[in-house]
Design a protein around this motif. Structure first.
Motif, PDB file in Angstrom:
ATOM      1  N   VAL A 379       0.842  -1.195   0.000  1.00 39.77           N
ATOM      2  CA  VAL A 379       0.000   0.000   0.000  1.00 39.77           C
ATOM      3  C   VAL A 379       0.876   1.244   0.000  1.00 39.77           C
ATOM      4  O   VAL A 379       2.057   1.206   0.350  1.00 39.77           O
ATOM      5  CB  VAL A 379      -0.938   0.027   1.226  1.00 39.77           C
ATOM      6  CG1 VAL A 379      -1.874  -1.172   1.214  1.00 39.77           C
ATOM      7  CG2 VAL A 379      -0.132   0.078   2.522  1.00 39.77           C
ATOM      8  N   GLU A 380       0.258   2.337  -0.431  1.00 38.89           N
ATOM      9  CA  GLU A 380       0.882   3.650  -0.378  1.00 38.89           C
ATOM     10  C   GLU A 380      -0.023   4.582   0.425  1.00 38.89           C
ATOM     11  O   GLU A 380      -1.243   4.572   0.246  1.00 38.89           O
ATOM     12  CB  GLU A 380       1.070   4.225  -1.782  1.00 38.89           C
ATOM     13  CG  GLU A 380       2.024   3.412  -2.639  1.00 38.89           C
ATOM     14  CD  GLU A 380       2.147   3.976  -4.052  1.00 38.89           C
ATOM     15  OE1 GLU A 380       1.411   4.959  -4.344  1.00 38.89           O
ATOM     16  OE2 GLU A 380       2.947   3.442  -4.835  1.00 38.89           O
ATOM     17  N   THR A 381       0.584   5.344   1.334  1.00 40.13           N
ATOM     18  CA  THR A 381      -0.198   6.255   2.168  1.00 40.13           C
ATOM     19  C   THR A 381       0.407   7.655   2.125  1.00 40.13           C
ATOM     20  O   THR A 381       1.622   7.819   2.024  1.00 40.13           O
ATOM     21  CB  THR A 381      -0.243   5.777   3.632  1.00 40.13           C
ATOM     22  OG1 THR A 381       1.081   5.737   4.157  1.00 40.13           O
ATOM     23  CG2 THR A 381      -0.882   4.392   3.728  1.00 40.13           C
ATOM     24  N   VAL A 382      -0.469   8.636   2.188  1.00 38.04           N
ATOM     25  CA  VAL A 382      -0.066  10.042   2.254  1.00 38.04           C
ATOM     26  C   VAL A 382      -0.875  10.712   3.352  1.00 38.04           C
ATOM     27  O   VAL A 382      -2.115  10.660   3.342  1.00 38.04           O
ATOM     28  CB  VAL A 382      -0.295  10.770   0.920  1.00 38.04           C
ATOM     29  CG1 VAL A 382       0.064  12.252   1.056  1.00 38.04           C
ATOM     30  CG2 VAL A 382       0.520  10.123  -0.190  1.00 38.04           C
ATOM     31  N   LEU A 383      -0.185  11.322   4.310  1.00 38.28           N
ATOM     32  CA  LEU A 383      -0.840  12.037   5.398  1.00 38.28           C
ATOM     33  C   LEU A 383      -0.532  13.524   5.245  1.00 38.28           C
ATOM     34  O   LEU A 383       0.622  13.935   5.272  1.00 38.28           O
ATOM     35  CB  LEU A 383      -0.346  11.530   6.753  1.00 38.28           C
ATOM     36  CG  LEU A 383      -0.876  12.266   7.993  1.00 38.28           C
ATOM     37  CD1 LEU A 383      -2.388  12.109   8.098  1.00 38.28           C
ATOM     38  CD2 LEU A 383      -0.190  11.765   9.258  1.00 38.28           C
ATOM     39  N   ASP A 384      -1.570  14.318   5.070  1.00 40.38           N
ATOM     40  CA  ASP A 384      -1.424  15.766   4.895  1.00 40.38           C
ATOM     41  C   ASP A 384      -2.193  16.460   6.023  1.00 40.38           C
ATOM     42  O   ASP A 384      -3.421  16.349   6.110  1.00 40.38           O
ATOM     43  CB  ASP A 384      -1.988  16.189   3.540  1.00 40.38           C
ATOM     44  CG  ASP A 384      -1.836  17.691   3.294  1.00 40.38           C
ATOM     45  OD1 ASP A 384      -1.116  18.347   4.074  1.00 40.38           O
ATOM     46  OD2 ASP A 384      -2.445  18.201   2.336  1.00 40.38           O
ATOM     47  N   PHE A 385      -1.457  17.152   6.894  1.00 36.88           N
ATOM     48  CA  PHE A 385      -2.102  17.822   8.021  1.00 36.88           C
ATOM     49  C   PHE A 385      -1.530  19.228   8.177  1.00 36.88           C
ATOM     50  O   PHE A 385      -0.321  19.437   8.039  1.00 36.88           O
ATOM     51  CB  PHE A 385      -1.876  17.037   9.322  1.00 36.88           C
ATOM     52  CG  PHE A 385      -2.306  17.781  10.546  1.00 36.88           C
ATOM     53  CD1 PHE A 385      -3.650  17.918  10.851  1.00 36.88           C
ATOM     54  CD2 PHE A 385      -1.369  18.376  11.389  1.00 36.88           C
ATOM     55  CE1 PHE A 385      -4.059  18.627  11.963  1.00 36.88           C
ATOM     56  CE2 PHE A 385      -1.775  19.082  12.514  1.00 36.88           C
ATOM     57  CZ  PHE A 385      -3.118  19.197  12.799  1.00 36.88           C
ATOM     58  N   ASN A 386      -2.388  20.187   8.484  1.00 39.00           N
ATOM     59  CA  ASN A 386      -1.938  21.550   8.783  1.00 39.00           C
ATOM     60  C   ASN A 386      -2.981  22.266   9.618  1.00 39.00           C
ATOM     61  O   ASN A 386      -4.149  21.848   9.691  1.00 39.00           O
ATOM     62  CB  ASN A 386      -1.635  22.335   7.503  1.00 39.00           C
ATOM     63  CG  ASN A 386      -2.858  22.497   6.621  1.00 39.00           C
ATOM     64  OD1 ASN A 386      -3.753  23.275   6.913  1.00 39.00           O
ATOM     65  ND2 ASN A 386      -2.905  21.722   5.528  1.00 39.00           N
ATOM     66  N   PHE A 387      -2.562  23.342  10.250  1.00 41.58           N
ATOM     67  CA  PHE A 387      -3.491  24.155  11.037  1.00 41.58           C
ATOM     68  C   PHE A 387      -3.089  25.611  10.938  1.00 41.58           C
ATOM     69  O   PHE A 387      -1.937  25.954  10.605  1.00 41.58           O
ATOM     70  CB  PHE A 387      -3.535  23.697  12.503  1.00 41.58           C
ATOM     71  CG  PHE A 387      -2.251  23.890  13.255  1.00 41.58           C
ATOM     72  CD1 PHE A 387      -1.916  25.111  13.835  1.00 41.58           C
ATOM     73  CD2 PHE A 387      -1.356  22.832  13.399  1.00 41.58           C
ATOM     74  CE1 PHE A 387      -0.738  25.279  14.541  1.00 41.58           C
ATOM     75  CE2 PHE A 387      -0.174  22.996  14.108  1.00 41.58           C
ATOM     76  CZ  PHE A 387       0.138  24.224  14.677  1.00 41.58           C
ATOM     77  N   SER A 388      -4.039  26.490  11.238  1.00 40.09           N
ATOM     78  CA  SER A 388      -3.790  27.935  11.200  1.00 40.09           C
ATOM     79  C   SER A 388      -4.852  28.642  12.031  1.00 40.09           C
ATOM     80  O   SER A 388      -5.929  28.089  12.294  1.00 40.09           O
ATOM     81  CB  SER A 388      -3.811  28.463   9.761  1.00 40.09           C
ATOM     82  OG  SER A 388      -5.082  28.238   9.163  1.00 40.09           O
ATOM     83  N   ASP A 389      -4.540  29.845  12.451  1.00 43.08           N
ATOM     84  CA  ASP A 389      -5.542  30.703  13.092  1.00 43.08           C
ATOM     85  C   ASP A 389      -5.214  32.158  12.801  1.00 43.08           C
ATOM     86  O   ASP A 389      -4.057  32.525  12.579  1.00 43.08           O
ATOM     87  CB  ASP A 389      -5.636  30.448  14.599  1.00 43.08           C
ATOM     88  CG  ASP A 389      -4.320  30.656  15.336  1.00 43.08           C
ATOM     89  OD1 ASP A 389      -3.816  31.800  15.359  1.00 43.08           O
ATOM     90  OD2 ASP A 389      -3.790  29.681  15.894  1.00 43.08           O
ATOM     91  N   TYR A 390      -6.257  32.993  12.788  1.00 41.65           N
ATOM     92  CA  TYR A 390      -6.128  34.402  12.435  1.00 41.65           C
ATOM     93  C   TYR A 390      -6.964  35.241  13.409  1.00 41.65           C
ATOM     94  O   TYR A 390      -8.071  34.842  13.798  1.00 41.65           O
ATOM     95  CB  TYR A 390      -6.584  34.649  10.997  1.00 41.65           C
ATOM     96  CG  TYR A 390      -5.883  33.758   9.997  1.00 41.65           C
ATOM     97  CD1 TYR A 390      -4.640  34.093   9.489  1.00 41.65           C
ATOM     98  CD2 TYR A 390      -6.471  32.549   9.596  1.00 41.65           C
ATOM     99  CE1 TYR A 390      -3.988  33.265   8.590  1.00 41.65           C
ATOM    100  CE2 TYR A 390      -5.818  31.707   8.698  1.00 41.65           C
ATOM    101  CZ  TYR A 390      -4.579  32.074   8.201  1.00 41.65           C
ATOM    102  OH  TYR A 390      -3.935  31.236   7.320  1.00 41.65           O
TER     103      TYR A 390
END
Length: 855
Positions: A379-390
């Motif tokens: 299998v191939e996995t990609v984890l994309d995570f990010n956060f922000s606040d304004y």
């Protein structure tokens, strides 16, 4: 006869002459403008001046003789005015220019300890300055040389002196004030920047003034709250705060009066509040004022900058998880200011050691962990995570009596997990999006020295969405599953403060809130949609508090809060009471009692990723979602002989209408939660001592929390999922001139859990499992050592640079934070097998921050 007639005529003539040339000039409260007009007629002169320098000035003067120079000098000097002759009868009156003085000094108490943030005040000019956290001040002040300077600190006698006495940087010692109520004022509760309120009913945090905290590089507001007795997080998160046995959803978190429904990034590991924008935080662990409502356990009232600065301020930094920046710009001659701030992760660009450790802690569940255990899968996995606040805030000061502010914030977290089975041409995409938006508009008005009002409105929108998309071979991409939780909260408030006299102070007001909650599920493979909740409730509230000072040693507060829920046409009363008493010097006793109701709660759900989704539900809409009723009582004492603090506080709570999921099995049914009752009791102890630049403190908490449920027509009692009887923290700190270092050791009982056994299938093929008694077992004790250090790199021309580093769990202790059970189907045996899995806390976790500031 002729002689007498001549004498009377001469006498009359002399009287008339005297009337035309007065020798006595007396003024008793006449306006300066009227006095100048009188002098113009009497001395046949013309005064020239601008109207603004003579208005609102009353003259009190008495003199004999017709010396105009003397009269003018005496009258004008008291108003800091001067005059100049330009012609024989033409006189110009102008203001005397105020010189600039360099005032400095150090303010200490009778024990020689610094009085942090003491106020230096010139009352006639209405200008003030404050000391730093070391009690020192340096002030470039424009004032007249004979002005009187007052130095003030709550709980201490006012010190007055002349400007000249502050030119040589003296050390000033303030004495305890024994005239007003003799409350104990804890100016440094745990460490610098953390202090007790006057009434001992809440703690005040000032993040910008707080020294280094073990394990932290930035002033994370919610992590810092865990320094206080009775506040802890059983899962190391910032947002999952358990305050004296209450659950996280029972905490009312406000940011500039806006209710915050999601206070954490990275699934709670990082506070969602930008610390560089926070001015102060008020934390109520015991009883709290009737003006606060809607939560059953505590209040965390966060306020950003509320004063208009005189110059531009900049604060920017970067650590191993995110970067941040904030900017404050004064506008329109100090009548307005704009504050903006932002934080953004860069995890999609680079994976730092801190991010990897946090990922191991957060993502070692469900589908993530299944893949980690079997690395041979094609299998191939990609984890994309990010956060922000304004954040943004506009401050206005249209008049001296009016304050207006507009505040906005937004928080965003996004996770995408892409899983592809290369052999079977099968792909799944999991998405989680957490979003929060908040807005407040506040108007404050000071009607007089004794009466103040505020009117404000807030609006909050919170959305928690999980979706699963599946692509199988040549089939089109379709939605397999959707979970959605959305909260809308709009409120209007009118609050007032009225000082009736020196003994009685009133607070009263009206509030209106419109709450709406949507909770939605969709399963496309079953072609079903489940709309679990989509309801609204309007709540009208009135509140009143009476604060009374009976004598120098005793005062009390009685309050009442009335709520009316329109959805059920029910009304609820919430009486509240608190008192403070000083039996001896340096000793203060306090107690509080009250009833609190909560109309919204959270229930725990799982998704395929194994990440907890705490969904908000609106109370008293469905029969399995009751209004939470909490009866709280606390009593304690504080002993504070200056540099030493001993505080002991005990409490008891009884709560009804709690909704919770008590299963440790991940395949639990949707909405599988029960309504129960909680009985909570405990005691918190704080012991703290400072030795000049060194300080140490010890916190110990004993807490027991038991739930009672009615199951199968029988009542059962068991440990709550967050029942942690013993919690101990020991911290040591050194604050130098250019660096600070701190170390803290934490130890606590493990949380309880429910063993699962006898996994099987029923006749219809449905999975069946049995559980032992609820929370009968307890995980092992947890402990870890955290350290932090901060170094000042430079400080010049308003610029300051610093470098900090921290390590969580220095000796890499393996602590267990939870135990779960799940099933795996064995193809060979053709049956399900029960698997046990432990979730670990953070291991050795380093972090580094670089920060630059301009003020």
């Amino acid at each position: 006869m002729i002689r007498w007639s001549t004498f009377l005529l001469c006498l009359l003539f002399s009287v008339l002459c005297s009337a035309q040339n007065r020798t006595d000039f007396e003024y008793d409260g006449q306006s300066l403008q009227e006095v100048l007009q009188d002098l113009e007629q009497e001395f046949q002169v013309v005064f020239s001046y601008t109207t603004d320098i003579v208005v609102d000035k009353s003259v009190y003067h008495s003199s004999s003789g017709r010396d105009l120079e003397f009269i003018l000098s005496s009258i004008l000097a008291s108003f800091y005015l001067e005059y100049n002759h330009y012609e024989q009868s033409y006189i110009v009156i102008t203001k005397i220019e105020k010189p600039t003085w360099q005032l400095c000094g150090t303010v200490l108490d009778e024990e020689g300890l610094a009085l942090a943030f003491a106020t230096i005040y010139i009352g006639r000019l209405q200008i003030a300055h404050s000391c730093d956290d070391q009690g020192q001040f340096s002030w470039n002040c424009s004032a007249y040389g004979d002005e009187t300077v007052s130095i003030r600190y709550i709980g201490y006698k006012e010190y007055t002196c002349s400007i000249g006495e502050l030119l040589d940087c003296p050390t000033i010692t303030l004495e305890m004030d024994l005239i007003s109520f003799e409350e104990i004022v804890v100016k440094e509760y745990v460490t610098s920047g953390i202090e007790q309120s006057e009434d001992l009913d809440h703690i005040i945090l000032r993040p910008k003034k707080i020294d280094m905290i073990p394990g932290l590089t930035d002033a994370d507001v919610l992590h810092m709250a865990q320094l206080l007795p009775g506040i802890k997080s059983i899962d190391e998160s910032a947002s999952g705060l358990y305050v004296r046995g209450g659950t996280p959803d029972q905490n009312l978190i406000l940011y500039d009066r806006i209710p915050v429904y999601n206070s954490g990034h990275f699934f709670g590991m990082i506070s969602g509040i930008n610390p560089s924008l926070v001015d102060q935080v008020k934390i109520y662990r015991n009883g709290f004022s009737p003006k606060y409502g809607g939560r059953a356990s505590s209040v965390i009232d966060i306020a950003s900058m509320d004063k208009i600065p005189t110059n531009i301020q900049l604060d920017a930094g970067i650590n191993f998880t995110h970067g941040d920046a904030s900017l404050t710009v004064p506008l329109w001659k100090e009548k307005a200011a704009l504050v903006v701030g932002a934080r953004k992760s860069y995890t999609e660009i680079i994976e730092t050691p801190t991010y990897r450790r946090l990922s191991e802690r957060v993502f070692r569940r469900g589908k993530f962990d299944d893949l980690n255990e079997d690395e041979d899968l094609p299998v191939e996995t990609v984890l994309d995570f990010n956060f922000s606040d304004y954040n943004a805030k506009l401050l206005l000061r249209p008049t001296k009596k009016d304050q207006v502010s507009l505040s906005f914030f937004s928080l965003h977290d996004r996770l995408i997990f892409d899983f592809t089975d290369v052999e079977d041409d099968f792909q799944t995409v999991d998405r989680i999006q957490l979003q929060s938006y908040g807005l407040s508009a506040i108007w404050k008005r000071t009607w007089s020295d004794r009466f103040r009002s505020e009117i404000f409105s807030t609006g909050t929108v919170y959305s928690n969405e999980y979706s699963l998309n599946i692509l199988d071979g040549d089939e089109e991409d379709h939605l397999e599953e959707l979970q959605l939780n959305r909260v809308e909260d709009i409120s209007y408030h009118w609050n007032n403060d009225w000082d009736l006299n020196r003994h009685i102070h009133l607070q009263f007001g009206i509030q209106y809130a419109d709450l709406a909650v949507e909770r939605f599920y969709q399963f496309e493979d079953e072609e079903t949609e489940i709309d679990l909740e989509n309801d609204e409730n309007e709540i009208l509230t009135g509140h009143l508090s009476v604060h009374s000072i009976f004598n120098k040693r005793f005062k009390s507060t009685f309050g009442i809060r009335w709520n009316h829920a329109f959805s059920t046409a029910e009304s609820f009363w919430e009486p509240r009471f608190s008192m403070q008493y000083l039996p001896f010097k340096h000793v203060q006793l306090n107690a509080s009692a009250g009833i609190y109701r909560q109309f919204m709660s959270q229930v725990l759900e799982f998704n395929d990723l194994g990440l907890n989704q705490d969904f908000w539900v609106l109370s008293d809409i469905e029969e399995n979602s009751a209004v939470v009723l909490s009866k709280n009582f606390s009593a304690g004492m504080i002993y504070y002989p200056s540099s030493f603090i001993l505080e002991i506080d005990g409490y008891f709570k009884q709560q009804d209408g709690l909704a919770a999921n008590f299963s440790n099995f991940q395949e639990s049914d949707i909405g599988d939660f029960e309504i129960g009752q909680a009985n909570i009791w405990g005691i918190d102890v704080l012991l703290k001592k400072r030795w000049n630049q060194f300080q140490s403190w010890i916190l110990y908490s004993y807490n027991r929390t038991f739930y009672t449920l009615e199951l199968d027509n029988a009542f059962i009692q068991f440990r709550a999922p967050h029942d942690v009887p013993h919690s101990f923290r020991m911290t040591h700190q050194y604050d130098g001139s250019w660096f600070s270092v701190s170390a803290g050791w934490n130890i606590s009982s493990g949380i309880p859990y429910t063993p699962v056994f006898e996994l099987d299938e029923d006749e219809e093929g449905a999975l069946v499992y049995e559980q032992d008694q609820i929370n009968i077992e307890r995980l092992p004790m947890t402990h870890r050592l955290d350290i932090s250090a901060m170094f000042q790199l430079f400080k010049k021309n308003g610029w300051k640079g610093s470098l900090g580093c921290s390590i969580l769990n220095v000796y890499n202790q393996e602590n267990i934070m939870g135990r779960e059970y799940f099933s795996i189907y064995d193809d060979d045996l053709e049956l399900y097998e029960l698997q046990e899995r432990d979730r670990n806390m953070l291991r050795f976790t380093p972090n580094v921050v670089f920060r630059i500031q301009f003020d």
